[in-house]
Design a protein around this motif. Structure first.
Motif, PDB file in Angstrom:
ATOM      1  N   THR A 220      -8.235  -4.120  25.665  1.00  0.00           N
ATOM      2  CA  THR A 220      -7.438  -5.131  26.389  1.00  0.00           C
ATOM      3  C   THR A 220      -7.362  -4.888  27.901  1.00  0.00           C
ATOM      4  O   THR A 220      -6.956  -5.781  28.634  1.00  0.00           O
ATOM      5  CB  THR A 220      -5.990  -5.204  25.827  1.00  0.00           C
ATOM      6  OG1 THR A 220      -5.402  -3.898  25.916  1.00  0.00           O
ATOM      7  CG2 THR A 220      -5.966  -5.691  24.387  1.00  0.00           C
ATOM      8  N   ILE A 221      -7.749  -3.672  28.358  1.00  0.00           N
ATOM      9  CA  ILE A 221      -7.631  -3.406  29.800  1.00  0.00           C
ATOM     10  C   ILE A 221      -8.983  -3.071  30.442  1.00  0.00           C
ATOM     11  O   ILE A 221      -9.361  -3.658  31.451  1.00  0.00           O
ATOM     12  CB  ILE A 221      -6.629  -2.253  30.091  1.00  0.00           C
ATOM     13  CG1 ILE A 221      -5.262  -2.565  29.483  1.00  0.00           C
ATOM     14  CG2 ILE A 221      -6.482  -2.045  31.600  1.00  0.00           C
ATOM     15  CD1 ILE A 221      -4.247  -1.432  29.564  1.00  0.00           C
ATOM     16  N   GLU A 222      -9.695  -2.137  29.861  1.00  0.00           N
ATOM     17  CA  GLU A 222     -10.914  -1.650  30.523  1.00  0.00           C
ATOM     18  C   GLU A 222     -12.147  -2.493  30.229  1.00  0.00           C
ATOM     19  O   GLU A 222     -13.010  -2.648  31.076  1.00  0.00           O
ATOM     20  CB  GLU A 222     -11.187  -0.194  30.120  1.00  0.00           C
ATOM     21  CG  GLU A 222     -10.100   0.779  30.534  1.00  0.00           C
ATOM     22  CD  GLU A 222      -9.832   0.768  32.035  1.00  0.00           C
ATOM     23  OE1 GLU A 222     -10.795   0.683  32.815  1.00  0.00           O
ATOM     24  OE2 GLU A 222      -8.645   0.825  32.428  1.00  0.00           O
ATOM     25  N   LYS A 224     -14.447  -5.470  30.052  1.00  0.00           N
ATOM     26  CA  LYS A 224     -14.449  -6.712  30.834  1.00  0.00           C
ATOM     27  C   LYS A 224     -14.990  -7.897  30.031  1.00  0.00           C
ATOM     28  O   LYS A 224     -14.687  -9.034  30.327  1.00  0.00           O
ATOM     29  CB  LYS A 224     -15.292  -6.546  32.116  1.00  0.00           C
ATOM     30  CG  LYS A 224     -14.857  -5.390  32.996  1.00  0.00           C
ATOM     31  CD  LYS A 224     -13.445  -5.597  33.567  1.00  0.00           C
ATOM     32  CE  LYS A 224     -12.913  -4.330  34.220  1.00  0.00           C
ATOM     33  NZ  LYS A 224     -11.621  -3.889  33.715  1.00  0.00           N
ATOM     34  N   PHE A 240      -1.699  -6.152  26.362  1.00  0.00           N
ATOM     35  CA  PHE A 240      -2.061  -5.287  27.502  1.00  0.00           C
ATOM     36  C   PHE A 240      -1.744  -3.847  27.132  1.00  0.00           C
ATOM     37  O   PHE A 240      -0.606  -3.413  27.205  1.00  0.00           O
ATOM     38  CB  PHE A 240      -1.295  -5.710  28.758  1.00  0.00           C
ATOM     39  CG  PHE A 240      -1.833  -5.092  30.020  1.00  0.00           C
ATOM     40  CD1 PHE A 240      -2.817  -5.730  30.762  1.00  0.00           C
ATOM     41  CD2 PHE A 240      -1.373  -3.862  30.458  1.00  0.00           C
ATOM     42  CE1 PHE A 240      -3.330  -5.152  31.920  1.00  0.00           C
ATOM     43  CE2 PHE A 240      -1.882  -3.268  31.611  1.00  0.00           C
ATOM     44  CZ  PHE A 240      -2.861  -3.916  32.349  1.00  0.00           C
ATOM     45  N   THR A 297      -6.831  -6.504  34.920  1.00  0.00           N
ATOM     46  CA  THR A 297      -7.648  -7.328  34.006  1.00  0.00           C
ATOM     47  C   THR A 297      -8.021  -8.666  34.637  1.00  0.00           C
ATOM     48  O   THR A 297      -8.821  -9.398  34.087  1.00  0.00           O
ATOM     49  CB  THR A 297      -6.894  -7.661  32.707  1.00  0.00           C
ATOM     50  OG1 THR A 297      -5.751  -8.447  33.043  1.00  0.00           O
ATOM     51  CG2 THR A 297      -6.467  -6.431  31.959  1.00  0.00           C
ATOM     52  N   GLY A 301      -9.056 -11.704  32.078  1.00  0.00           N
ATOM     53  CA  GLY A 301      -8.823 -10.687  31.058  1.00  0.00           C
ATOM     54  C   GLY A 301      -7.504 -10.941  30.335  1.00  0.00           C
ATOM     55  O   GLY A 301      -7.404 -10.800  29.115  1.00  0.00           O
ATOM     56  N   ASN A 305      -6.953 -11.872  26.381  1.00  0.00           N
ATOM     57  CA  ASN A 305      -6.076 -11.110  25.481  1.00  0.00           C
ATOM     58  C   ASN A 305      -5.005 -11.998  24.848  1.00  0.00           C
ATOM     59  O   ASN A 305      -4.678 -11.847  23.665  1.00  0.00           O
ATOM     60  CB  ASN A 305      -5.394  -9.977  26.257  1.00  0.00           C
ATOM     61  CG  ASN A 305      -6.378  -8.996  26.844  1.00  0.00           C
ATOM     62  OD1 ASN A 305      -7.542  -8.964  26.446  1.00  0.00           O
ATOM     63  ND2 ASN A 305      -5.938  -8.189  27.802  1.00  0.00           N
TER      64      ASN A 305
END
Ligand code: B12
Ligand code: SF4
Ligand code: SF4
Length: 350
Positions: A220-222, A224, A240, A297, A301, A305
Motif C-alpha cells: 500500500t505504500i512502497e 507503485k 495505508f 503514495t 496510490g 488503495n
C-alpha cells in the motif's frame, strides 16, 4: 573528553525529546549475511534502492569514511488515548498505520537531528565529520540500534524496546568522533509467535524474515504499480500501511507516549470514511496531505488503495464514486476501481 562528549549529546537528546540515545561502534553489521540472503531471494520486491547500495549497507564506513561511532536514537509514536479502529472487513471504513497519524516523521526528526549533530560537533575540539539519518540513507538502522542496546529485533523484524514496546522510529548520527559504546540488547521473544500468526498475508515467512512482496505496508505504500490480484482480498480495509504484527506484540504493555511526535498528531479521525476519501480530487489531496506520510503514495496510490478497500468492504452505494475512478485517465487507478466494482457486484449476486 569522549565520555564528556557522549554525556553532552545524551543530555541534549533528552532535552530535544528523544526517548533513547545510545552508542555503538562503526563496525560492519553482524546481520550482513541475513540482509544479503534476503536480497538474493528477492524479498525486497521492487524496492531497488535496497539492492543498489548493497556495499554501503554492509559497511557503514563507506557511508562515512573513518567512522568511529554510531549514535542511535528512538522516538516513540505511541498514542495511549486513541481508539484503534477495527480491521473488520464488513465496515466500509479505512484503517491507516499508526505512524501515519502524524505529520511526516522524516521532517520532524530532521530538525531535531540537525540540532543534535551541531551539539556533537560543538562538544569536541578536533575536526570531525558527522551525518544524521532517519530512514534516509543506505544503512541497516535496526542492526545498529540493536547493537547500541536500544532494543532487540523481534520475530516480526521490528525493533522492540523493553521500555517502549515497538511503536517507535529509529534515527542515528554516524560520526568520526570516538565515543564510549553501550552494550548490545539480546532477543527476548522466547517461544512467542503472535506476530507471525497475526499477519493477514503470511508475510513473515519465518521468524526474523519478512517477505516484503506480501507485506501490506509494502503493497500500500512502497509498491507503485498494480497490487497482485491474489493479495487484494487479504488487504481488507487497510489503506495505508499495516500494524497487525506490531499490535499483538506483548512487549507493548510497556509502551509510553513520546514528547516529539505528540504535538504533530493529525486531526483526522482514526476511522476513515472511504466514500468521502474516494471523492477527493488531486488538488484537495495535495492541500490536505502535504507534509504527511500520505504524500508518499501520491493521489494515485491512495486512490488505488481506497479502491481495493472498497472492493473488499464496500456496497452498491460506493459504485457511482468507483465508476468515476474507473474512468480516470490513470491506468492504475482505473484498473483497481474496476476490480472493486466487480467485487461488490459479485458479493451482491451471492
Ligand atoms: C525497506 C523498509 C521497509 C520494507 C521492508 C521491511 C523489512 N522488514 O525489511 C516495508 C515497506 C515492508 C517496511 C514496512 C514497515 N516499516 Co520499514 N523500513 C524499511 C527500511 C527503509 C529498510 C529496512 C531494511 O533494510 N530491510 C532489509 C532487511 C533484511 O533488514 P531488517 O529487516 O532491518 O533486518 C536487519 C536486522 O533486523 C537483522 N536481523 C534480522 N533478523 C535477525 C535476527 C536476529 C536474531 C538478529 C539479532 C538480527 C536480525 O538483520 C537485518 C539486516 O541487517 C528501514 C529504514 C532503514 N534504513 O533501516 C525502515 C524501518 C525498518 N521501517 C520502519 C517502520 C516503522 C515500518 C512499519 C511498521 C510501517 C507500517 N506500519 O506500515 C512496517 C513494518 C513491517 C514489518 N513487519 O517489518 C521503522 C522500524 C522501527 C522499528 N522500531 O523497528 C524503520 C527502521 C524506519 C525508521 N527509521 O524508523 N519497511
Ligand atoms: S505489517 Fe501487516 S502485512 Fe506486514 S508483516 Fe506485519 S502484519 Fe504482515
Ligand atoms: S509478537 Fe512475540 S514473537 Fe513477535 S516480536 Fe513480539 S515478542 Fe517477538
Amino acid at each position: 573528553m569522549e565520555v564528556d562528549a557522549k554525556r553532552r549529546v545524551q543530555s541534549k537528546a533528552k532535552a530535544l525529546g528523544f526517548d533513547h540515545c545510545q552508542v555503538s561502534d562503526g563496525s560492519q553489521p553482524g546481520s550482513r549475511s541475513h540482509y544479503e540472503a534476503w536480497i538474493e531471494k528477492g524479498r525486497h520486491g521492487k524496492m531497488a534502492y535496497l539492492e543498489r547500495n548493497r556495499e554501503k549497507r554492509c559497511d557503514p564506513s563507506l557511508v562515512v569514511p573513518n567512522l568511529k561511532s554510531v549514535i542511535s536514537l528512538s522516538t516513540s509514536y505511541f498514542q495511549p488515548s486513541k481508539r484503534h479502529p477495527s480491521t473488520n472487513s464488513t465496515i466500509p471504513r479505512g484503517v491507516i498505520a499508526r505512524y501515519a497519524r502524524f505529520r511526516d516523521y522524516h521532517d520532524i526528526l530532521a530538525e531535531k537531528l540537525k540540532e543534535l549533530t551541531d551539539e556533537l560537533t560543538r562538544s569536541v575540539s578536533f575536526d570531525s565529520h558527522s551525518l544524521w539519518y532517519v530512514d534516509t540513507g543506505p544503512i541497516l538502522e535496526r542492526d545498529m540500534a540493536q547493537r547500541a542496546g536500544i532494543g532487540f529485533v523481534g520475530k516480526h523484524t521490528n525493533l522492540i524496546s523493553r521500555r517502549l514496546g515497538n511503536w517507535f522510529f529509529i534515527s542515528e548520527i554516524l560520526t568520526t568522533i570516538p565515543l564510549p559504546v553501550d552494550s548490545p540488547e539480546k532477543n527476548r521473544c522466547g517461544t512467542c509467535q503472535k506476530c507471525i500468526t497475526a499477519c493477514p498475508t503470511q508475510a513473515i515467512s519465518k521468524p526474523f524474515e519478512l517477505d516484503a512482496r506480501r507485506c501490506i505496508s509494502y503493497l500500500t505504500i512502497e509498491l507503485k504499480g498494480s497490487i497482485p490480484l491474489e493479495l487484494r482480498p487479504l488487504i481488507g480495509n487497510r489503506i495505508f500501511g499495516c500494524d497487525d504484527c506490531l499490535a499483538v506484540c506483548p512487549w507493548n504493555r510497556f509502551a509510553v507516549e513520546g514528547r516529539i511526535m505528540k504535538p504533530h498528531a493529525l486531526s483526522d479521525p482514526t476511522d476513515i470514511d472511504l466514500e468521502a476519501w474516494a471523492q477527493m480530487d488531486q488538488s484537495s489531496f495535495k492541500e490536505r496531505f502535504r507534509g504527511t506520510p500520505f504524500f508518499r503514495t501520491k493521489w494515485r496510490g491512495l486512490m488505488r488503495n481506497i479502491s481495493v478497500a472498497l472492493g473488499n468492504t464496500g456496497t452498491s452505494r460506493n459504485i457511482p464514486t468507483l465508476s468515476r475512478l474507473a474512468s480516470n485517465e490513470d491506468a492504475i487507478v482505473s484498473e483497481h476501481a474496476t476490480w472493486a466494482i466487480e467485487q461488490i457486484q459479485d458479493r451482491q449476486q451471492n
